[in-house]
Design an enzyme around this catalytic site. Structure first.
Site, PDB file in Angstrom:
ATOM      1  N   GLY A   1       0.854  -1.194   0.000  1.00 41.63           N
ATOM      2  CA  GLY A   1       0.000   0.000   0.000  1.00 41.63           C
ATOM      3  C   GLY A   1       0.880   1.230   0.000  1.00 41.63           C
ATOM      4  O   GLY A   1       1.636   1.459   0.946  1.00 41.63           O
ATOM      5  N   LEU A   2       0.825   1.990  -1.082  1.00 42.31           N
ATOM      6  CA  LEU A   2       1.675   3.174  -1.213  1.00 42.31           C
ATOM      7  C   LEU A   2       0.812   4.407  -1.422  1.00 42.31           C
ATOM      8  O   LEU A   2       1.094   5.250  -2.274  1.00 42.31           O
ATOM      9  CB  LEU A   2       2.653   2.985  -2.378  1.00 42.31           C
ATOM     10  CG  LEU A   2       3.596   1.781  -2.234  1.00 42.31           C
ATOM     11  CD1 LEU A   2       4.408   1.575  -3.505  1.00 42.31           C
ATOM     12  CD2 LEU A   2       4.521   1.961  -1.030  1.00 42.31           C
ATOM     13  N   GLY A   3      -0.260   4.495  -0.650  1.00 39.98           N
ATOM     14  CA  GLY A   3      -1.131   5.665  -0.726  1.00 39.98           C
ATOM     15  C   GLY A   3      -0.662   6.722   0.261  1.00 39.98           C
ATOM     16  O   GLY A   3       0.531   6.875   0.511  1.00 39.98           O
ATOM     17  N   HIS A   4      -1.602   7.436   0.861  1.00 39.76           N
ATOM     18  CA  HIS A   4      -1.259   8.495   1.805  1.00 39.76           C
ATOM     19  C   HIS A   4      -0.313   7.986   2.891  1.00 39.76           C
ATOM     20  O   HIS A   4       0.754   8.536   3.128  1.00 39.76           O
ATOM     21  CB  HIS A   4      -2.520   9.035   2.488  1.00 39.76           C
ATOM     22  CG  HIS A   4      -3.446   9.719   1.540  1.00 39.76           C
ATOM     23  ND1 HIS A   4      -4.575   9.118   1.029  1.00 39.76           N
ATOM     24  CD2 HIS A   4      -3.408  10.954   1.003  1.00 39.76           C
ATOM     25  CE1 HIS A   4      -5.184   9.957   0.225  1.00 39.76           C
ATOM     26  NE2 HIS A   4      -4.502  11.079   0.185  1.00 39.76           N
ATOM     27  N   VAL A   5      -0.728   6.920   3.552  1.00 42.54           N
ATOM     28  CA  VAL A   5       0.028   6.458   4.712  1.00 42.54           C
ATOM     29  C   VAL A   5       1.317   5.756   4.274  1.00 42.54           C
ATOM     30  O   VAL A   5       2.391   5.992   4.843  1.00 42.54           O
ATOM     31  CB  VAL A   5      -0.838   5.533   5.600  1.00 42.54           C
ATOM     32  CG1 VAL A   5      -0.076   5.155   6.861  1.00 42.54           C
ATOM     33  CG2 VAL A   5      -2.159   6.219   5.961  1.00 42.54           C
TER      34      VAL A   5
ATOM     35  N   ASP B   1     -16.684   4.471  10.386  1.00 40.20           N
ATOM     36  CA  ASP B   1     -15.249   4.583  10.656  1.00 40.20           C
ATOM     37  C   ASP B   1     -14.992   4.761  12.162  1.00 40.20           C
ATOM     38  O   ASP B   1     -14.139   4.086  12.746  1.00 40.20           O
ATOM     39  CB  ASP B   1     -14.683   5.779   9.866  1.00 40.20           C
ATOM     40  CG  ASP B   1     -13.237   6.066  10.211  1.00 40.20           C
ATOM     41  OD1 ASP B   1     -12.364   5.365   9.692  1.00 40.20           O
ATOM     42  OD2 ASP B   1     -12.997   6.985  11.025  1.00 40.20           O
TER      43      ASP B   1
ATOM     44  N   LYS C   1     -13.129   2.118  15.155  1.00 42.73           N
ATOM     45  CA  LYS C   1     -12.124   2.510  16.140  1.00 42.73           C
ATOM     46  C   LYS C   1     -12.624   2.269  17.563  1.00 42.73           C
ATOM     47  O   LYS C   1     -11.892   1.783  18.424  1.00 42.73           O
ATOM     48  CB  LYS C   1     -11.775   3.986  15.948  1.00 42.73           C
ATOM     49  CG  LYS C   1     -11.167   4.281  14.581  1.00 42.73           C
ATOM     50  CD  LYS C   1     -11.114   5.798  14.356  1.00 42.73           C
ATOM     51  CE  LYS C   1     -10.632   6.153  12.963  1.00 42.73           C
ATOM     52  NZ  LYS C   1     -10.887   7.587  12.655  1.00 42.73           N
TER      53      LYS C   1
HETATM   54  N1  LIG Z   1      -5.298   8.358   5.427  1.00 43.65           N
HETATM   55  C1  LIG Z   1      -5.420   8.450   6.731  1.00 43.65           C
HETATM   56  O1  LIG Z   1      -5.434   9.552   7.286  1.00 43.65           O
HETATM   57  C2  LIG Z   1      -5.535   7.207   7.573  1.00 43.65           C
HETATM   58  C3  LIG Z   1      -5.584   7.331   8.963  1.00 43.65           C
HETATM   59  C4  LIG Z   1      -5.638   6.186   9.763  1.00 43.65           C
HETATM   60  C5  LIG Z   1      -5.684   4.944   9.149  1.00 43.65           C
HETATM   61  N2  LIG Z   1      -5.666   4.852   7.776  1.00 43.65           N
HETATM   62  C6  LIG Z   1      -5.730   3.518   7.189  1.00 43.65           C
HETATM   63  O2  LIG Z   1      -4.533   3.277   6.469  1.00 43.65           O
HETATM   64  C7  LIG Z   1      -4.800   2.432   5.359  1.00 43.65           C
HETATM   65  C8  LIG Z   1      -4.308   3.106   4.099  1.00 43.65           C
HETATM   66  O3  LIG Z   1      -4.974   4.348   3.976  1.00 43.65           O
HETATM   67  P1  LIG Z   1      -4.527   5.432   2.871  1.00 43.65           P
HETATM   68  O4  LIG Z   1      -5.254   6.683   3.210  1.00 43.65           O
HETATM   69  O5  LIG Z   1      -3.057   5.453   2.725  1.00 43.65           O
HETATM   70  O6  LIG Z   1      -5.190   4.775   1.554  1.00 43.65           O
HETATM   71  P2  LIG Z   1      -4.931   5.141   0.030  1.00 43.65           P
HETATM   72  O7  LIG Z   1      -4.273   6.468  -0.082  1.00 43.65           O
HETATM   73  O8  LIG Z   1      -6.196   4.888  -0.668  1.00 43.65           O
HETATM   74  O9  LIG Z   1      -3.860   4.032  -0.420  1.00 43.65           O
HETATM   75  C9  LIG Z   1      -4.186   2.675  -0.546  1.00 43.65           C
HETATM   76  C10 LIG Z   1      -3.011   1.990  -1.222  1.00 43.65           C
HETATM   77  O10 LIG Z   1      -3.268   0.591  -1.334  1.00 43.65           O
HETATM   78  C11 LIG Z   1      -2.873   0.166  -2.625  1.00 43.65           C
HETATM   79  N3  LIG Z   1      -3.586  -1.043  -3.002  1.00 43.65           N
HETATM   80  C12 LIG Z   1      -4.879  -1.207  -3.357  1.00 43.65           C
HETATM   81  N4  LIG Z   1      -5.129  -2.492  -3.629  1.00 43.65           N
HETATM   82  C13 LIG Z   1      -3.973  -3.146  -3.466  1.00 43.65           C
HETATM   83  C14 LIG Z   1      -3.566  -4.507  -3.624  1.00 43.65           C
HETATM   84  N5  LIG Z   1      -4.430  -5.442  -3.987  1.00 43.65           N
HETATM   85  N6  LIG Z   1      -2.273  -4.815  -3.337  1.00 43.65           N
HETATM   86  C15 LIG Z   1      -1.386  -3.875  -2.963  1.00 43.65           C
HETATM   87  N7  LIG Z   1      -1.719  -2.590  -2.812  1.00 43.65           N
HETATM   88  C16 LIG Z   1      -2.983  -2.237  -3.066  1.00 43.65           C
HETATM   89  C17 LIG Z   1      -3.161   1.332  -3.527  1.00 43.65           C
HETATM   90  O11 LIG Z   1      -2.394   1.187  -4.705  1.00 43.65           O
HETATM   91  P3  LIG Z   1      -2.375   2.297  -5.873  1.00 43.65           P
HETATM   92  O12 LIG Z   1      -1.757   3.535  -5.226  1.00 43.65           O
HETATM   93  O13 LIG Z   1      -1.506   1.710  -6.907  1.00 43.65           O
HETATM   94  O14 LIG Z   1      -3.804   2.510  -6.258  1.00 43.65           O
HETATM   95  C18 LIG Z   1      -2.736   2.493  -2.645  1.00 43.65           C
HETATM   96  O15 LIG Z   1      -1.370   2.744  -2.792  1.00 43.65           O
HETATM   97  C19 LIG Z   1      -6.310   2.146   5.395  1.00 43.65           C
HETATM   98  O16 LIG Z   1      -6.546   0.968   6.103  1.00 43.65           O
HETATM   99  C20 LIG Z   1      -6.849   3.327   6.198  1.00 43.65           C
HETATM  100  O17 LIG Z   1      -8.048   3.040   6.876  1.00 43.65           O
HETATM  101  C21 LIG Z   1      -5.585   5.948   6.984  1.00 43.65           C
END
Ligand SMILES: NC(=O)c1ccc[n+]([C@@H]2O[C@H](COP(=O)([O-])OP(=O)(O)OC[C@H]3O[C@@H](n4cnc5c(N)ncnc54)[C@H](OP(=O)(O)O)[C@@H]3O)[C@@H](O)[C@H]2O)c1
Ligand SMILES: NC(=O)c1ccc[n+]([C@@H]2O[C@H](COP(=O)([O-])OP(=O)(O)OC[C@H]3O[C@@H](n4cnc5c(N)ncnc54)[C@H](OP(=O)(O)O)[C@@H]3O)[C@@H](O)[C@H]2O)c1
Lengths: 427, 427
Positions: free
Chosen positions: A10-14, A199, A203
Site C-alpha cells: 500500500g503506497l497511498g497516503h500512509v 469509521d 475505532k
Molecule cells: N489516510 C489516513 O489519514 C488514515 C488514517 C488512519 C488509518 N488509515 C488507514 O490506512 C490504510 C491506508 O490508507 P490510505 O489513506 O493510505 O489509503 P490510500 O491512499 O487509498 O492508499 C491505498 C493503497 O493501497 C494500494 N492497493 C490497493 N489495492 C492493493 C492490492 N491489492 N495490493 C497492494 N496494494 C494495493 C493502492 O495502490 P495504488 O496507489 O496503486 O492505487 C494504494 O497505494 C487504510 O486501512 C486506512 O483506513 C488511513
C-alpha cells in the site's frame, strides 16, 4: 544489531508517508536501522509523492508478505476483506510480525488475527488504526494496564467533527460543508464510511476490546452518523447551551460491553465539547485514575505514518529498552540555558505612583527602547495612591524590556517592582 | 509464568496506593501474577490505610533492594539523594530492574542511573515520576519514537495550577488559597518544592531528556515559581484576555535543549489556558504529528500508583505482547447491544406546525409519559408555517420519550420527523 527489514504493502497516503519517515530515520529516535526490502501497490507506474522505484517491487502483497527478506510486514492497503486480509494472514502464517493501520480489518477480524499471531508467537500491532497520530492503543493496552477502565469515549472521526463544527460556525448546510471538506482533502471522495459513523465505530470497537479485554464482535456495535444532523439542530442546541458532536463510546455494563457511535449533545462546559475542527480526542475513565484525555490529529498521512513508525520502532525488541529511550552514548544533545536574549510578546504588570506624567514616563521608556505596546490597561489608584498598570507588548527582545524598565527608574516615579511575564503565542 | 516478586520501599501515599492495586490485580489487565515479597518504610508501627503486616518487613530499603526474593525493586520513598538513591543504586548493582516515582532522583541522577541500568542490562522505569496518572513518559519514549519532537510544554504541577486558577476565580489572596490547598491535601505541609517551580522543573527536565535524546543536566534548567504572582496580576491579565499559568517547557534550539519553568501568560483561546484546578497537561509538538496533548490527574495516590502498576505490568516481558493486551482466552467479556431502554437526559428537535395548541399537544404528550422538561425553545415559524422547537428533558427512559412522540402523532399536528439526541452528563 542487524537492520530490521520491512515490506510495505500500500503506497497511498500512509504508505508514502511511512517511506518519507524511513528515509529520514536518523532524525527520529528509532532503536536500530530500518530497511525497506520491498513495496507493493496496485499500479507500479503511478506517480507518487516519494520515489519508490529504488525499492523492490511486488505485484502481489501476499508474495511480499512471505518474502524471506521481509522481517516485518506493514499493511497499508485498507479494506476489511480482500487483499489486505489475505496478505496479513499470509504474513502471520509465515511467522512474521504484522503492523497495520487498517481499522476495518481489525474491527472485523481482529480476534481471529490476534489468535493466529498468538499461535505463531508474533506481534500484531495497529497503533495507527485508531485516532491516527494519537498513541491511544498502546496507552490503553500497556500504560494503563493498571487501571480498571469503566468507559472509553471520544471524537474519533475528524471529518464528522469538522462538519458539525463548521456548519455551526459558518451557518452553512451539511452538503455545502461536506463538499468543502472533500475539496480540502479532509473527507474521502466517498465519504460514506465517515459520515455514517462506521469509521468511528471501527475505532471504538477496537478500543473497547482492549480496554475491557472483550471479545470484539462488531455486529453488536450500534452506529448512527452525522448524515441526519441539520444545521437547525446544531443552532437550537447551541442556544440551549449544548454542542452536538458524533461521540463514540465503549462502556462496561453488567451485561457486557456496550459500544456505540451516535450524535450526542454535550454541555458546552464538557471537555469534549471544545474539540473543534478535524481534531480527534479520546477520554479514558477508570479506577483509580479518574479520567485521562488524549487529543491530537486523528488522520493525515504524516501523523498516521508516525504511528506506524512507532510500531516499527517497537519491533527491535532489544533485551532492555534504555531508560530514556536511547542508549547512553546517544544521549548527546546538551542542555543549555539558551541565549540570554529572547524575543517574545510580554505581559508587564506594576503599580505606578498616581502622579501626572507617570504613564507618559512609562510609555516614553518603552518607546525609547523600541518596545511597542499592543494593549494597555490602567486601573484607578488605591488608597496609597498607586495605580495598577498592565501592558501587553508586541514581540521584542527581553533585553529591550529590561532596558526600558531601567530607564523608567530614572524618572524618579515610585514603581512597585514590575512583573515581566512572557506571552505564549496563540495556537 | 512464575509470579513477579516485587519489593516496595516507601509506604506513603503512593506505596500504599500500589499495595491496594496489587491486592485487586485480578480486576486489572496485568499479564501475570504479582507478589509482594517485602516492604520497607521509616516506621514499622505507623498506621497505614492498608494492612502491611502480612508482608515481610525490612528496616532498611537497600537490604530489601538486594534481597534474593525480590525480582523488581520499587522505590517510593522520595528525595534526590539519601536512602532512595542509595537503595536504587544497590538494586541496579545487584542486577535488578527498578521502578520509581521519584522525579527529584531522576532529574538529578537519571543519566548516571540509566548508565548503571544499561551496564547491568536491567530496566529503569519511571512513568509515575512525571505527571502522575498521565502516561506521558512511555508515550514520548516509545509511541512517539517516530516523531521528531520540537517542543514539549505543559502544566506539570497541580498545586500551582490550583493556586492560580482558584485565586482568579474566587478573588482570594495567594496565602489564603495556599492554606486551603494544604487543607485539601493538594499541597504538601512544606509547599516549597511545588510553588517554587522546582517540582515542575524536575518533570520538564526528564521529559526533555527523553524527547530530545539529551544529556540531562538539571543545573541548566531555569526555574521560577508562582510564589511571586499576585492576585492583581491575574486579574489584569484576565481583563487583557490572558491567563497566567506556571508553564514548564523544553525546546530544541540550535544550541541545545532549553528547559525552563516560569509563569507565562496564555491567550484565553490557547488549549493550555483552559486547564483548570489541579489537572496536569502535556503538549508534545513535533514533525510530522503536529501536536498531541495529554491531560489528566498529575498527582494523587491512586493515579500515581496506577502509573507504577503500568510499569510493573511491563516487567513481565513475555516473548510477545498479545495484540489486544491479553491472551486470547482472557478476552472473555462479551460485546452486547445493551438493554434497549436507557435512561438519559435528551435533546429533542422538531418542526411543529404553527397552529394553536401545537405546543400544548407536545407538552401534554411528554407529561403523559412522565417526561419532564428542563428547557424549551420555540422559534418563529418559517414561510411554510412550521416552527423549530427544541426541548431539553430531565433524565428519563428512552422508551418514555418514544411513547411521548407516538402519542404526539395522535394529535394530528404535522410534525417533521423529530430528532432525539442523548445528552452527555456534564463532567
Ligand atoms: N489516510 C489516513 O489519514 C488514515 C488514517 C488512519 C488509518 N488509515 C488507514 O490506512 C490504510 C491506508 O490508507 P490510505 O489513506 O493510505 O489509503 P490510500 O491512499 O487509498 O492508499 C491505498 C493503497 O493501497 C494500494 N492497493 C490497493 N489495492 C492493493 C492490492 N491489492 N495490493 C497492494 N496494494 C494495493 C493502492 O495502490 P495504488 O496507489 O496503486 O492505487 C494504494 O497505494 C487504510 O486501512 C486506512 O483506513 C488511513
Ligand atoms: N504523592 C503523589 O501524588 C506523587 C505523585 C507523583 C510522584 N510522587 C513521588 O512518589 C514518591 C513517594 O511520594 P509519597 O507522596 O508517597 O510520599 P510520602 O507519602 O511522604 O511517603 C514516603 C514514604 O517513604 C518512607 N520512608 C522515608 N524514609 C525512608 C527510608 N529511609 N527507608 C524506607 N522508607 C522511607 C516513609 O516512611 P514512613 O511512612 O514510615 O514515614 C513513607 O512511607 C516521591 O518520590 C514523590 O515525589 C508522588
Amino acid at each position: 544489531m542487524a537492520p530490521l527489514r520491512i515490506g510495505i504493502a500500500g503506497l497511498g497516503h500512509v504508505g508514502c508517508g511511512l517511506i518519507e519517515l524511513v528515509e529520514r530515520q536518523d532524525r527520529l529516535r528509532i532503536p536500530g536501522q530500518i530497511e525497506i526490502t520491498g513495496v507493493s501497490a496496485r499500479s507500479q507506474s503511478r506517480n507518487r509523492p516519494v520515489d519508490t522505484s529504488k525499492y523492490r517491487w511486488f505485484d502481489d502483497a501476499a508474495t511480499l508478505a512471505e518474502d524471506p527478506d521481509v522481517d516485518v510486514f506493514v499493511e497499508l492497503i485498507g479494506g476489511s476483506d480482500g487483499p489486505a486480509k489475505f496478505a496479513v494472514e499470509e504474513a502471520l502464517k509465515a511467522g512474521k510480525p504484522v503492523i497495520t493501520a487498517n481499522k476495518a480489518l481489525i474491527a472485523k477480524h481482529g480476534m481471529a488475527l490476534a489468535k493466529l499471531a498468538e499461535e505463531k508467537q508474533v506481534d500484531l500491532l495497529f497503533e495507527a488504526a485508531v485516532a491516527g497520530g494519537i498513541p491511544v492503543v498502546r496507552v490503553l493496552r500497556d500504560s494503563l494496564a493498571g487501571v480498571e477502565i469503566k468507559r472509553v469515549s471520544g471524537i474519533l472521526n475528524g471529518t464528522c467533527n469538522f462538519l458539525t463544527t463548521t456548519m455551526l460556525e459558518t451557518g452553512r448546510s451539511y452538503d455545502d460543508v461536506l463538499a468543502e471538506a472533500q475539496k480540502l482533502g479532509y473527507a474521502e471522495a466517498d465519504p460514506t464510511l465517515d459520515v455514517s459513523g462506521m469509521d468511528a465505530a471501527h475505532k471504538a470497537a477496537i478500543l473497547s476490546a482492549i480496554a475491557f479485554s472483550a471479545d470484539l464482535d462488531f455486529s453488536k456495535v450500534k452506529v448512527s452518523g452525522v448524515d441526519t444532523i441539520e444545521l437547525e439542530d446544531l443552532r437550537l442546541a447551541d442556544r440551549l447551551g449544548l454542542r452536538i458532536k458524533l461521540i463514540a463510546e465503549g462502556v462496561l455494563t453488567d451485561d457486557g460491553v456496550v459500544c456505540r457511535v451516535e450524535p450526542m449533545a454535550l454541555p458546552v462546559s464538557h471537555p469534549l465539547a471544545r474539540i473543534d475542527g478535524s481534531l480527534n480526542t479520546v477520554r479514558i475513565e477508570g479506577d483509580p485514575v479518574g479520567a485521562v484525555t488524549l487529543t491530537g490529529p486523528g488522520a493525515g498521512a504524516g501523523p498516521t505514518a508516525s504511528a506506524v513508525m512507532g510500531d516499527v520502532a517497537k519491533m527491535f525488541r532489544p533485551a532492555i529498552r534504555p531508560a530514556f529511550g536511547r542508549a547512553e552514548h546517544h544521549m548527546a544533545r546538551p542542555f543549555t540555558e539558551g541565549r540570554g536574549d529572547e524575543v517574545s510578546a510580554f505581559f508587564l504588570s506594576m503599580r505606578l505612583a498616581d502622579k501626572p506624567g507617570a504613564l507618559a514616563a512609562l510609555s516614553e521608556s518603552l518607546a525609547a527602547e523600541g518596545v511597542s505596546v499592543d494593549k494597555i490597561l490602567q486601573d484607578s489608584a488605591d488608597e496609597s495612591g498607586a495605580s495598577p498598570v498592565a501592558i501587553v507588548t508586541h514581540r521584542c527582545a527581553r533585553s529591550n524590556m529590561q532596558a526600558a524598565l531601567a530607564r523608567l527608574q530614572k524618572f524618579a516615579i515610585p514603581v512597585d517592582p514590575p512583573r515581566l511575564i512572557r506571552i505564549e503565542a496563540a495556537s
